[in-house]
Motif scaffolding. Structure first.
Motif, PDB file in Angstrom:
ATOM      1  N   ARG A 135      -6.101  14.186 -13.386  1.00  0.00           N
ATOM      2  CA  ARG A 135      -5.618  14.131 -12.012  1.00  0.00           C
ATOM      3  C   ARG A 135      -5.137  15.497 -11.543  1.00  0.00           C
ATOM      4  O   ARG A 135      -5.270  15.851 -10.376  1.00  0.00           O
ATOM      5  CB  ARG A 135      -4.461  13.137 -11.865  1.00  0.00           C
ATOM      6  CG  ARG A 135      -4.778  11.699 -12.104  1.00  0.00           C
ATOM      7  CD  ARG A 135      -5.602  11.024 -11.046  1.00  0.00           C
ATOM      8  NE  ARG A 135      -5.202  11.200  -9.690  1.00  0.00           N
ATOM      9  CZ  ARG A 135      -5.806  10.597  -8.660  1.00  0.00           C
ATOM     10  NH1 ARG A 135      -6.818   9.772  -8.864  1.00  0.00           N
ATOM     11  NH2 ARG A 135      -5.422  10.816  -7.445  1.00  0.00           N
ATOM     12  N   VAL A 171       0.871  -1.166   0.000  1.00  0.00           N
ATOM     13  CA  VAL A 171       0.000   0.000   0.000  1.00  0.00           C
ATOM     14  C   VAL A 171       0.911   1.219   0.000  1.00  0.00           C
ATOM     15  O   VAL A 171       2.120   1.087   0.141  1.00  0.00           O
ATOM     16  CB  VAL A 171      -0.928   0.022   1.241  1.00  0.00           C
ATOM     17  CG1 VAL A 171      -1.906  -1.129   1.193  1.00  0.00           C
ATOM     18  CG2 VAL A 171      -0.120  -0.024   2.531  1.00  0.00           C
ATOM     19  N   ILE A 172       0.342   2.401  -0.174  1.00  0.00           N
ATOM     20  CA  ILE A 172       1.174   3.601  -0.201  1.00  0.00           C
ATOM     21  C   ILE A 172       1.299   4.112   1.226  1.00  0.00           C
ATOM     22  O   ILE A 172       0.394   4.757   1.747  1.00  0.00           O
ATOM     23  CB  ILE A 172       0.556   4.693  -1.110  1.00  0.00           C
ATOM     24  CG1 ILE A 172      -0.010   4.093  -2.407  1.00  0.00           C
ATOM     25  CG2 ILE A 172       1.567   5.789  -1.390  1.00  0.00           C
ATOM     26  CD1 ILE A 172       0.972   3.346  -3.253  1.00  0.00           C
ATOM     27  N   ASP A 173       2.444   3.827   1.848  1.00  0.00           N
ATOM     28  CA  ASP A 173       2.643   4.098   3.261  1.00  0.00           C
ATOM     29  C   ASP A 173       2.439   5.555   3.659  1.00  0.00           C
ATOM     30  O   ASP A 173       1.915   5.825   4.732  1.00  0.00           O
ATOM     31  CB  ASP A 173       4.057   3.676   3.685  1.00  0.00           C
ATOM     32  CG  ASP A 173       4.150   2.170   3.881  1.00  0.00           C
ATOM     33  OD1 ASP A 173       3.079   1.522   3.899  1.00  0.00           O
ATOM     34  OD2 ASP A 173       5.275   1.654   4.017  1.00  0.00           O
ATOM     35  N   SER A 174       2.852   6.488   2.819  1.00  0.00           N
ATOM     36  CA  SER A 174       2.774   7.881   3.256  1.00  0.00           C
ATOM     37  C   SER A 174       1.477   8.577   2.846  1.00  0.00           C
ATOM     38  O   SER A 174       1.378   9.796   2.975  1.00  0.00           O
ATOM     39  CB  SER A 174       4.003   8.669   2.807  1.00  0.00           C
ATOM     40  OG  SER A 174       4.363   8.346   1.501  1.00  0.00           O
ATOM     41  N   LEU A 175       0.509   7.799   2.375  1.00  0.00           N
ATOM     42  CA  LEU A 175      -0.829   8.361   2.159  1.00  0.00           C
ATOM     43  C   LEU A 175      -1.771   7.751   3.196  1.00  0.00           C
ATOM     44  O   LEU A 175      -1.510   6.674   3.731  1.00  0.00           O
ATOM     45  CB  LEU A 175      -1.336   8.040   0.750  1.00  0.00           C
ATOM     46  CG  LEU A 175      -0.587   8.661  -0.441  1.00  0.00           C
ATOM     47  CD1 LEU A 175      -1.235   8.242  -1.747  1.00  0.00           C
ATOM     48  CD2 LEU A 175      -0.548  10.179  -0.335  1.00  0.00           C
ATOM     49  N   GLU A 214      -5.309  -3.300   1.035  1.00  0.00           N
ATOM     50  CA  GLU A 214      -4.993  -3.630  -0.351  1.00  0.00           C
ATOM     51  C   GLU A 214      -6.192  -4.296  -1.034  1.00  0.00           C
ATOM     52  O   GLU A 214      -6.489  -4.019  -2.198  1.00  0.00           O
ATOM     53  CB  GLU A 214      -3.749  -4.515  -0.425  1.00  0.00           C
ATOM     54  CG  GLU A 214      -3.065  -4.366  -1.774  1.00  0.00           C
ATOM     55  CD  GLU A 214      -1.804  -5.210  -1.912  1.00  0.00           C
ATOM     56  OE1 GLU A 214      -1.376  -5.827  -0.910  1.00  0.00           O
ATOM     57  OE2 GLU A 214      -1.266  -5.272  -3.027  1.00  0.00           O
ATOM     58  N   MET A 274      -8.489  -1.577  -1.882  1.00  0.00           N
ATOM     59  CA  MET A 274      -8.058  -0.853  -3.085  1.00  0.00           C
ATOM     60  C   MET A 274      -8.499  -1.608  -4.339  1.00  0.00           C
ATOM     61  O   MET A 274      -8.900  -1.004  -5.335  1.00  0.00           O
ATOM     62  CB  MET A 274      -6.543  -0.648  -3.078  1.00  0.00           C
ATOM     63  CG  MET A 274      -6.088   0.378  -2.044  1.00  0.00           C
ATOM     64  SD  MET A 274      -4.316   0.361  -1.746  1.00  0.00           S
ATOM     65  CE  MET A 274      -3.734   1.284  -3.175  1.00  0.00           C
ATOM     66  N   GLU A 324      -6.915   8.163   1.201  1.00  0.00           N
ATOM     67  CA  GLU A 324      -6.185   8.568  -0.004  1.00  0.00           C
ATOM     68  C   GLU A 324      -5.777   7.355  -0.833  1.00  0.00           C
ATOM     69  O   GLU A 324      -5.808   7.383  -2.068  1.00  0.00           O
ATOM     70  CB  GLU A 324      -4.953   9.397   0.370  1.00  0.00           C
ATOM     71  CG  GLU A 324      -5.296  10.815   0.812  1.00  0.00           C
ATOM     72  CD  GLU A 324      -4.109  11.560   1.400  1.00  0.00           C
ATOM     73  OE1 GLU A 324      -4.138  12.794   1.408  1.00  0.00           O
ATOM     74  OE2 GLU A 324      -3.156  10.908   1.895  1.00  0.00           O
ATOM     75  N   GLN A 327     -11.165  -0.339  -7.329  1.00  0.00           N
ATOM     76  CA  GLN A 327     -10.916  -0.411  -8.780  1.00  0.00           C
ATOM     77  C   GLN A 327     -12.122  -0.951  -9.534  1.00  0.00           C
ATOM     78  O   GLN A 327     -12.199  -0.810 -10.738  1.00  0.00           O
ATOM     79  CB  GLN A 327      -9.734  -1.342  -9.058  1.00  0.00           C
ATOM     80  CG  GLN A 327      -8.380  -0.711  -8.982  1.00  0.00           C
ATOM     81  CD  GLN A 327      -7.299  -1.739  -9.316  1.00  0.00           C
ATOM     82  OE1 GLN A 327      -6.791  -2.413  -8.425  1.00  0.00           O
ATOM     83  NE2 GLN A 327      -6.958  -1.870 -10.581  1.00  0.00           N
ATOM     84  N   ARG A 350     -11.106  17.368  -9.189  1.00  0.00           N
ATOM     85  CA  ARG A 350     -11.290  17.328  -7.742  1.00  0.00           C
ATOM     86  C   ARG A 350     -12.131  16.105  -7.400  1.00  0.00           C
ATOM     87  O   ARG A 350     -12.829  15.582  -8.249  1.00  0.00           O
ATOM     88  CB  ARG A 350     -12.013  18.588  -7.263  1.00  0.00           C
ATOM     89  CG  ARG A 350     -11.160  19.810  -7.422  1.00  0.00           C
ATOM     90  CD  ARG A 350     -11.969  21.069  -7.232  1.00  0.00           C
ATOM     91  NE  ARG A 350     -11.111  22.111  -6.697  1.00  0.00           N
ATOM     92  CZ  ARG A 350     -11.114  22.496  -5.437  1.00  0.00           C
ATOM     93  NH1 ARG A 350     -11.949  21.954  -4.567  1.00  0.00           N
ATOM     94  NH2 ARG A 350     -10.310  23.444  -5.026  1.00  0.00           N
ATOM     95  N   GLU A 370      -8.837   6.363  -2.622  1.00  0.00           N
ATOM     96  CA  GLU A 370      -9.155   7.336  -3.684  1.00  0.00           C
ATOM     97  C   GLU A 370      -8.294   7.081  -4.913  1.00  0.00           C
ATOM     98  O   GLU A 370      -8.760   7.126  -6.053  1.00  0.00           O
ATOM     99  CB  GLU A 370      -8.941   8.759  -3.158  1.00  0.00           C
ATOM    100  CG  GLU A 370      -9.366   9.861  -4.117  1.00  0.00           C
ATOM    101  CD  GLU A 370      -8.310  10.203  -5.156  1.00  0.00           C
ATOM    102  OE1 GLU A 370      -8.682  10.504  -6.299  1.00  0.00           O
ATOM    103  OE2 GLU A 370      -7.105  10.138  -4.841  1.00  0.00           O
ATOM    104  N   LEU A 371      -7.023   6.797  -4.641  1.00  0.00           N
ATOM    105  CA  LEU A 371      -6.079   6.536  -5.734  1.00  0.00           C
ATOM    106  C   LEU A 371      -6.535   5.345  -6.576  1.00  0.00           C
ATOM    107  O   LEU A 371      -6.358   5.312  -7.789  1.00  0.00           O
ATOM    108  CB  LEU A 371      -4.712   6.238  -5.114  1.00  0.00           C
ATOM    109  CG  LEU A 371      -3.480   6.379  -5.983  1.00  0.00           C
ATOM    110  CD1 LEU A 371      -3.291   7.829  -6.357  1.00  0.00           C
ATOM    111  CD2 LEU A 371      -2.272   5.874  -5.222  1.00  0.00           C
ATOM    112  N   ALA A 372      -7.116   4.361  -5.889  1.00  0.00           N
ATOM    113  CA  ALA A 372      -7.507   3.133  -6.579  1.00  0.00           C
ATOM    114  C   ALA A 372      -8.866   3.249  -7.251  1.00  0.00           C
ATOM    115  O   ALA A 372      -9.164   2.495  -8.179  1.00  0.00           O
ATOM    116  CB  ALA A 372      -7.531   1.980  -5.570  1.00  0.00           C
ATOM    117  N   MET A 418     -17.557  10.149  -4.873  1.00  0.00           N
ATOM    118  CA  MET A 418     -16.295   9.472  -4.602  1.00  0.00           C
ATOM    119  C   MET A 418     -16.090   9.319  -3.100  1.00  0.00           C
ATOM    120  O   MET A 418     -15.691   8.259  -2.631  1.00  0.00           O
ATOM    121  CB  MET A 418     -15.136  10.253  -5.226  1.00  0.00           C
ATOM    122  CG  MET A 418     -15.056  10.106  -6.733  1.00  0.00           C
ATOM    123  SD  MET A 418     -13.906  11.277  -7.452  1.00  0.00           S
ATOM    124  CE  MET A 418     -12.364  10.642  -6.829  1.00  0.00           C
TER     125      MET A 418
END
Ligand SMILES: Nc1ncnc2c1ncn2[C@@H]1O[C@H](COP(=O)(O)OP(=O)(O)O)[C@@H](O)[C@H]1O
Ligand SMILES: [Mg+2]
Lengths: 368, 246
Positions: B115, B92-96, B157, B160, B100, B164, B119, B103-105, B124
């Motif tokens: 992107r 996973v994205i550790d610093s998000l 994960e 995420m 977030e 998707q 907004r 949201e990315l997924a 979402m």
């Protein structure tokens, strides 16, 4: 979306504004020259370095691209500006040729090479300041990112890139003044470069460029695209499997960063009065990385602060004990990696938080 | 096969002369839940690499919804077709934050300009909340993913993947490093996901596979050794020999 100007950015911009107003005033004749006049150009130079550091932080701090070739983009921007300044000299050169710069007359060249055309116009030069490094970054990144070159390998080829450019620019036949580079500038936009008012103007322009660069970098990193960049930095493979074309994102941020570095170089050259191939030297690019690491990677403000502090220390130390500078820099770097993982900015912020906690504890004690 | 979501036939992939996948055939129907088991080095991860376009097979056919040839596309294209994948090591994205990451997924908007200028919308936010709730991370939605426990990262994960909204989810060893209770909750989560979308789960833990209660494919030396209900395959003498017997 995160706020564009957070507290950190606000404090920094306020400080920058005060500096921009106060320094030229303090050095003016009206104020009895409280500080020597040369300080304006010196600090202006630091501001250019700070912008360069912000550009590197954008790719390294937020997208994990450790470029060891950002000095090349800075130098290209500097050369583009240098070419404009050369053509501004006009017939005032030593040889008095109305069009050809001195070094071309010296080399017995009869006419201006095609790539010098257009540089007599400021708008064209200003465009090239961003376009030349931007284009190089785009082409370089296109090949590198598409073939998924990353990590140490990418760092090595960026270093090779700047080294190759240095060798090329050293050659007289390249048409950039060879070894000596471009110098003996007279004026910019018709204004005398030695005049205090012009120097102040360049200083203010550097401050504005730094503020603008910070805002652009902040806008990108705080956008939803910024999240993708961080995802690439933390887990590139994951990002790809989420359906993001990682190479497009890298290419975008790398190109923007290179253009920003070019602007920094362009403002640097008229303030120091020369640009030569030494600016492409690999060591320069490594030094930028040290500024960012020392200041605090991935914070933008920290990068600017780091550049400012390290170059200031360099000026002081090299004037005083020149042999010691590289050791001092190395030592500083090791110290920060060992004890200040968040860089100087991280250290300052933790310090402030502790102080505040301590202060509120004391007030509670007093109240009870 | 008619109506299949994923169709592999005679797929072979060698690394330096060693056949990691050797004449593999497999059919997955829409909405199906399938467990893939097999000893270490059986080729399970390589099979997922082939389905997701990370590796291209030397020989054989890989078809998506009977028409798209998966052996010619890359990971990004596979993801955009609707194939989601969870890695063996939780990534996973550790610093998000958790939100977030989700949201990315979230399905849609993968392009640069969208992107940069776009907004997040109200729907979402609602989708993110709903998924966070489903994976039991609603309370930690504003925590950095790096601060989550190992099991929570595994769930994030999976969340995420849900975001998707894929037609097929490939899940590599989700129960690794989980407590027994977490393992059972994960099995339940995956069962609830299947039906709506197809899920292929690779796993070593037999209790977990039993809890999934689905058709099982046993992989060995890059081929299918046996296929069927768990009790049926575990009665197969060959399977016992290479895998279960030890
Ligand atoms: N990229 C690769 N290069 C070389 N060998 C590989 C590569 N990927 C997998 N293998 C080999 O293929 C075999 C199958 O591996 P893998 O698919 O990871 O098995 P499993 O996931 O079932 O444990 C192993 O012997 C492994 O060493
Ligand atoms: Mg595996």
């Amino acid at each position: 979306m995160a706020r564009l100007i957070d507290r950190r950015m606000g404090v920094f911009l306020a400080g920058l504004f005060i500096l921009t107003v106060a320094l030229p005033m303090a050095s003016s004749a009206a104020a009895g020259q409280l500080v020597p006049a040369y300080l304006v150009s010196l600090v202006g130079k630091y501001l250019c370095y700070a912008l360069l550091a912000v550009a590197l932080d954008l790719v390294w701090g937020f997208c994990g691209i450790l470029s060891l070739g950002h000095g090349a983009f800075f130098a290209l921007g500097g050369y583009a500006m240098g070419m404009y300044l050369m053509r501004q000299i006009g017939p005032r050169g030593v040889y008095g040729d109305p069009v050809l710069p001195d070094f071309m007359v010296f080399l017995n060249w009869q006419e201006l090479p095609w790539f010098w055309l257009g540089f007599d116009r400021f708008w064209f030069a200003a465009l090239m300041v961003m376009a030349a490094p931007g284009l190089l970054a785009f082409v370089f990144g296109w090949f590198a990112f598409r073939s998924r070159v990353s990590g140490v390998y990418l760092s090595i080829i960026t270093q090779a890139m700047t080294y190759a450019l240095m060798l090329a620019f050293f050659r007289n036949e390249m048409g950039f003044g060879g070894n000596n580079g471009l110098t003996d500038f007279k004026d910019i936009l018709g204004l005398d470069l030695t005049a205090a008012s012009t120097r102040t103007g360049l200083f203010v322009a550097s401050a504005v460029a730094l503020a603008g660069g910070l805002m652009i970098a902040r806008w990108i990193t705080a956008s939803r695209l910024g999240r993708v960049l961080v995802a690439i930095r933390d887990a590139e493979e994951r990002t790809r499997f989420l359906g993001y074309r990682v190479e497009h994102y890298k290419l975008f941020v790398f190109t923007v960063s290179a253009a920003m570095a070019g602007v920094a170089g362009a403002l640097y050259v008229p303030q120091v009065g020369i640009i030569n191939p030494g600016e492409f030297s690999p060591a320069n690019s490594i030094e930028i990385v040290i500024w960012v690491a020392l200041g605090g990677r991935g914070t933008l403000i920290g990068a600017a602060l780091g550049a400012f502090l390290v170059t200031l220390a360099k000026t002081v130390l090299t004037g005083w004990l020149p042999e010691l500078w590289l050791f001092a820099l190395g030592g500083l770097f090791i110290m920060v990696t060992l004890w200040l993982p968040g860089g100087v900015l991280g250290a300052i912020e933790t310090g402030l938080t502790r102080l505040r906690a301590f202060a509120s504890m004391r007030t509670k004690e007093i109240e009870t | 096969m008619s109506g299949s979501l994923l169709y592999l036939s005679g797929v072979t992939k060698s690394f330096d002369g060693f056949a990691a996948i050797n004449g593999l055939s497999l059919v997955i129907m829409p909405g199906e839940l399938r467990a893939v088991i097999g000893p270490n080095g059986a080729g399970k991860t390589t099979m997922m690499d082939i389905i997701t376009g990370k590796t291209h097979p030397d020989r054989g056919q890989v078809f998506w919804k009977e028409k798209v040839d998966l052996s010619r596309i890359d990971e990004v294209a596979a993801a955009r077709l609707g194939i989601g994948r969870k890695f063996q090591k939780p990534t996973v994205i550790d610093s998000l934050t958790v939100a977030e990451n989700l949201e990315l997924a979230l399905k849609g908007q993968r392009g640069l300009t969208a992107r940069l200028f776009g907004r997040s919308s109200r729907t979402m936010h609602a989708d993110i909340m709903q998924i966070a709730d489903r994976i039991g991370l609603a309370a930690s939605r504003n925590d950095l993913a790096g601060t989550l426990s190992h099991g929570q990262k595994q769930w994030l994960e999976i969340g995420m993947l849900l975001a998707q909204d894929p037609d097929l989810m490939l899940v590599d060893e989700p129960a690794a490093g989980m407590t027994d209770e977490e393992t059972m909750r994960t099995a339940e989560l995956l069962r609830s996901i299947a039906g709506h979308r197809a899920v292929i789960v690779v796993e070593h833990d037999m209790d977990f596979v039993r809890a999934l209660g689905c058709k099982v494919t046993v992989l060995h030396q890059g081929r299918v050794l046996a296929e069927g209900p768990l009790d049926f395959v575990s009665a197969n003498p060959e399977v016992i020999e290479v895998y279960l017997g030890r």
